[in-house]
Structure formats: structure tokens, C-alpha cells
Design a protein around this motif. Structure first.
Motif, PDB file in Angstrom:
ATOM      1  N   MET A 174       0.842  -1.193   0.000  1.00  0.00           N
ATOM      2  CA  MET A 174       0.000   0.000   0.000  1.00  0.00           C
ATOM      3  C   MET A 174       0.879   1.244   0.000  1.00  0.00           C
ATOM      4  O   MET A 174       1.833   1.340   0.767  1.00  0.00           O
ATOM      5  CB  MET A 174      -0.919   0.012   1.222  1.00  0.00           C
ATOM      6  N   GLN A 175       0.554   2.200  -0.876  1.00  0.00           N
ATOM      7  CA  GLN A 175       1.329   3.431  -0.950  1.00  0.00           C
ATOM      8  C   GLN A 175       1.116   4.281   0.304  1.00  0.00           C
ATOM      9  O   GLN A 175       0.104   4.158   0.992  1.00  0.00           O
ATOM     10  CB  GLN A 175       0.905   4.232  -2.184  1.00  0.00           C
ATOM     11  N   ALA A 176       2.089   5.155   0.551  1.00  0.00           N
ATOM     12  CA  ALA A 176       2.035   5.993   1.752  1.00  0.00           C
ATOM     13  C   ALA A 176       0.911   7.025   1.643  1.00  0.00           C
ATOM     14  O   ALA A 176       0.557   7.483   0.559  1.00  0.00           O
ATOM     15  CB  ALA A 176       3.369   6.697   1.946  1.00  0.00           C
ATOM     16  N   ILE A 177       0.366   7.382   2.803  1.00  0.00           N
ATOM     17  CA  ILE A 177      -0.647   8.426   2.887  1.00  0.00           C
ATOM     18  C   ILE A 177       0.017   9.700   3.380  1.00  0.00           C
ATOM     19  O   ILE A 177       0.778   9.676   4.356  1.00  0.00           O
ATOM     20  CB  ILE A 177      -1.773   8.004   3.848  1.00  0.00           C
ATOM     21  N   ARG A 178      -0.261  10.818   2.734  1.00  0.00           N
ATOM     22  CA  ARG A 178       0.409  12.076   3.077  1.00  0.00           C
ATOM     23  C   ARG A 178      -0.041  12.610   4.435  1.00  0.00           C
ATOM     24  O   ARG A 178      -1.222  12.597   4.773  1.00  0.00           O
ATOM     25  CB  ARG A 178       0.122  13.139   2.020  1.00  0.00           C
ATOM     26  N   THR A 179       0.928  13.096   5.190  1.00  0.00           N
ATOM     27  CA  THR A 179       0.633  13.710   6.488  1.00  0.00           C
ATOM     28  C   THR A 179       1.138  15.157   6.546  1.00  0.00           C
ATOM     29  O   THR A 179       0.944  15.838   7.555  1.00  0.00           O
ATOM     30  CB  THR A 179       1.290  12.905   7.627  1.00  0.00           C
ATOM     31  N   ASP A 180       1.782  15.611   5.458  1.00  0.00           N
ATOM     32  CA  ASP A 180       2.382  16.953   5.460  1.00  0.00           C
ATOM     33  C   ASP A 180       1.566  17.967   4.666  1.00  0.00           C
ATOM     34  O   ASP A 180       2.022  19.078   4.411  1.00  0.00           O
ATOM     35  CB  ASP A 180       3.802  16.883   4.876  1.00  0.00           C
ATOM     36  N   PHE A 181       0.347  17.615   4.268  1.00  0.00           N
ATOM     37  CA  PHE A 181      -0.458  18.509   3.444  1.00  0.00           C
ATOM     38  C   PHE A 181      -0.940  19.704   4.259  1.00  0.00           C
ATOM     39  O   PHE A 181      -1.454  19.556   5.357  1.00  0.00           O
ATOM     40  CB  PHE A 181      -1.664  17.771   2.860  1.00  0.00           C
ATOM     41  N   LYS A 182      -0.776  20.904   3.700  1.00  0.00           N
ATOM     42  CA  LYS A 182      -1.236  22.126   4.348  1.00  0.00           C
ATOM     43  C   LYS A 182      -2.446  22.661   3.575  1.00  0.00           C
ATOM     44  O   LYS A 182      -2.373  22.838   2.363  1.00  0.00           O
ATOM     45  CB  LYS A 182      -0.119  23.175   4.387  1.00  0.00           C
ATOM     46  N   PRO A 183      -3.578  22.892   4.258  1.00  0.00           N
ATOM     47  CA  PRO A 183      -4.781  23.397   3.587  1.00  0.00           C
ATOM     48  C   PRO A 183      -4.486  24.672   2.798  1.00  0.00           C
ATOM     49  O   PRO A 183      -3.730  25.541   3.259  1.00  0.00           O
ATOM     50  CB  PRO A 183      -5.737  23.678   4.747  1.00  0.00           C
ATOM     51  N   GLN A 184      -5.102  24.780   1.620  1.00  0.00           N
ATOM     52  CA  GLN A 184      -4.834  25.905   0.736  1.00  0.00           C
ATOM     53  C   GLN A 184      -5.804  27.076   0.924  1.00  0.00           C
ATOM     54  O   GLN A 184      -5.502  28.197   0.524  1.00  0.00           O
ATOM     55  CB  GLN A 184      -4.901  25.429  -0.725  1.00  0.00           C
ATOM     56  N   ASN A 185      -6.960  26.820   1.524  1.00  0.00           N
ATOM     57  CA  ASN A 185      -7.970  27.873   1.676  1.00  0.00           C
ATOM     58  C   ASN A 185      -8.936  27.500   2.794  1.00  0.00           C
ATOM     59  O   ASN A 185      -8.800  26.448   3.419  1.00  0.00           O
ATOM     60  CB  ASN A 185      -8.727  28.088   0.356  1.00  0.00           C
ATOM     61  N   ARG A 186      -9.919  28.364   3.046  1.00  0.00           N
ATOM     62  CA  ARG A 186     -10.853  28.134   4.152  1.00  0.00           C
ATOM     63  C   ARG A 186     -11.742  26.922   3.908  1.00  0.00           C
ATOM     64  O   ARG A 186     -12.225  26.296   4.856  1.00  0.00           O
ATOM     65  CB  ARG A 186     -11.722  29.367   4.380  1.00  0.00           C
TER      66      ARG A 186
END
Length: 296
Positions: free
Chosen positions: A1-13
Motif C-alpha cells: 500500500m502506498q504511503a498516505i500524506r501527512t504533510d499537506f497544508k490546507p490551501q484555503n478556508r
């Protein structure tokens, strides 16, 4: 199983999660429906309400299942970028595309008829969706209600059909699942595609997320090939029957003509939905229903 991202930063409200605890939660499971009607759980979707009339939808893919599905079964969830590989996708104070494509808006003329058809006397488009088997025109996804609590059940005939993603079933051994090869294949398919864990009486884990990730591609492909093989055999049987003058086709579905005329009139006047008309005529197939109307 591929990795799931944990470093994503929301782009908007719209994609920034609301803080605090929701005052109300309603939950469903998104399922991909295969051509023969098999349902594969692909994600959880939650509707959450907060104080001051704020709300958010949260879509959480079941990645160990999703990653093993062919494009013929699953093409993604409308409105979210699955290439980001996030654990949770948020839509804050915003109706996600997935919901707007398959639920009625407040401005729809027959809104209250649609709400009443599922027993609602208030407008709640997510609850309405959970009470129907509504699909959008361009995908094979439905939503079924999700229990808030996970459960552990002793294995018995038919128990798997009532289980959902995250539940556990206890068995003496895998052999206890069925007495025949075909029954075992069907049982394991249901267990794996619904996201149910299997453990023994002693606590040994037989099926979990890791094993599902490995099993899904093979089990779904086997089901597709098996269906293709059955269809080919059926067509060959029909050819032989026609050649011998013994093929009469399927027996037509009998529908009371008075009932059909009445629902056709109410449907034309916008008093009922197609789903209600099909229920009253006891016709399960839309194509069959419309053929009956055309003939009428």
C-alpha cells in the motif's frame, strides 16, 4: 500500500478543518457498485455540524481497498483529488461535488415530494442520501448509512452482510467461513471488500488492512473474470437453445396495468419520483420500468 500524506497544508478556508468538537455527526460509507451488484466499500463520508451554523464534510478513503481496484470498478470520488493521497479530505461550509451531484437542492420544485418519499419532514440532503440508493449519472457510487460504533461478532451464516468497515468477525479458522470452494470465495470477497477484520478465538489476526491490500486486486479480478465466464457460457447456451428452437427469452415482468397507468399519470404531473413509481409497480430495473411506460 502506498504511503498516505501527512504533510499537506490546507490551501484555503474550504479545506481547513474546523476546530473543536462537532455538535452533530451523521456518517455514511461510499460504495462502488460492480456490474453484477457487488458493493465495494471505498470511503467513509461524515457530515459534521458545529456551533454558529458552521458545518463540514469529511471524506476518508479506504486506501488499502481503493489502491487495489481496477478502473472498471472505481474511478475516484468526484470533487476530491485522490492523487494527493490524504487521510481526510475536508469541505468546510461548502457542499462537496459528490453530494451536490446526487442530492436535491433547496430550489428544486419537487423537493418536498422527494423528502416525503423517504420519510423526511425537514431538509437534510445528506440524510436524504443515506435513505436512498441514489447514484449520479456519471459514476457507480452509492452511500449507505454507517454505524458510529465498530462491533465484534462471532461468525455465523449471514453475519457478514450486516458488518461494515472496521468491524471484526471471530472465527475458529478460515475453514469455518464456508463448506464449498464457491461459498468460501463469496464469503472472503464480502469480508475483504467491506473492510472487515477476521480474527481467531485466540486473537490471531487473519485479515486486516495489510492483508486486504494484498488480497483486493486478486479477489476483484477473479470476480470480474468469473462474471465474464458466466456471461459467455450463458450466451453460448442461448445460441444452442435458439438453434434447437427452444429459446423463449426471459419471462416478462407482470405489472398491474391500472397501477402502471396511475403512477405514469402521477409521474407526468410531478407528484411522485421515479423511485416511488418503481416501488409501487414492484419493478427493480429502471430500463424495464421505462420500457413498460413506453409500451403503455
Amino acid at each position: 500500500m502506498q504511503a498516505i500524506r501527512t504533510d499537506f497544508k490546507p490551501q484555503n478556508r474550504i479545506t481547513t478543518p474546523l476546530a473543536g468538537n462537532p455538535s452533530y455527526i451523521n456518517s455514511g460509507i461510499i460504495k462502488a457498485v460492480m456490474k453484477n451488484g457487488e458493493k465495494v466499500s471505498v470511503a467513509q463520508i461524515d457530515y459534521q455540524e458545529f456551533d454558529e451554523e458552521n458545518f463540514q464534510y469529511v471524506i476518508s478513503p479506504y486506501w488499502e481497498i481503493v489502491d487495489g481496484l481496477p478502473a472498471s470498478v472505481f474511478q475516484g470520488i468526484p470533487g476530491i483529488d485522490m492523487e494527493l493521497r490524504l487521510k481526510d479530505y475536508y469541505r468546510v461550509n461548502y457542499i462537496p461535488t459528490f453530494i451536490s451531484e446526487r442530492t436535491p437542492s433547496e430550489s428544486r420544485e419537487d423537493l418536498w415530494e422527494l423528502l416525503e418519499s423517504v420519510g423526511l419532514d425537514y431538509y437534510d440532503r445528506f440524510e436524504w442520501l443515506l435513505r436512498t440508493n441514489m447514484r449520479a449519472a456519471n459514476d457507480n457510487l452509492i452511500v449507505e448509512r454507517r454505524r458510529m460504533q465498530e462491533t465484534v461478532e462471532q461468525f455465523a451464516s449471514g453475519v457478514v452482510s450486516g458488518l461494515q468497515y472496521g468491524d471484526k468477525v471471530i472465527v475458529e479458522s478460515l475453514e469455518a467461513i464456508a463448506d464449498t470452494t464457491a461459498g468460501f470465495a463469496d464469503g472472503m470477497f464480502d469480508i475483504v471488500t467491506s473492510g472487515v477484520d477476521v480474527i481467531t478465538q485466540s486473537g490471531q489476526v487473519l485479515v486486516d488492512a495489510m492483508t486486504r491490500a494484498a488480497m483486493i486486486p486478486y479477489m476483484v479480478t477473479q470476480r470480474i473474470i468469473s462474471r465474464r465466464e458466466r456471461n459467455a457460457n450463458r450466451q453460448e447456451g442461448i445460441k444452442k437453445a435458439k438453434k434447437n428452437g427452444k429459446y423463449t427469452g426471459r419471462k416478462p415482468i407482470e405489472v398491474d396495468e391500472n397501477t402502471l397507468q396511475q403512477v405514469a399519470k402521477e409521474l407526468d404531473e410531478g407528484l411522485i419520483t421515479v423511485e416511488e413509481a418503481m416501488r409501487r409497480t414492484k419493478i427493480n430495473s429502471r430500463s424495464t420500468f421505462y420500457r413498460k411506460l413506453k409500451k403503455l
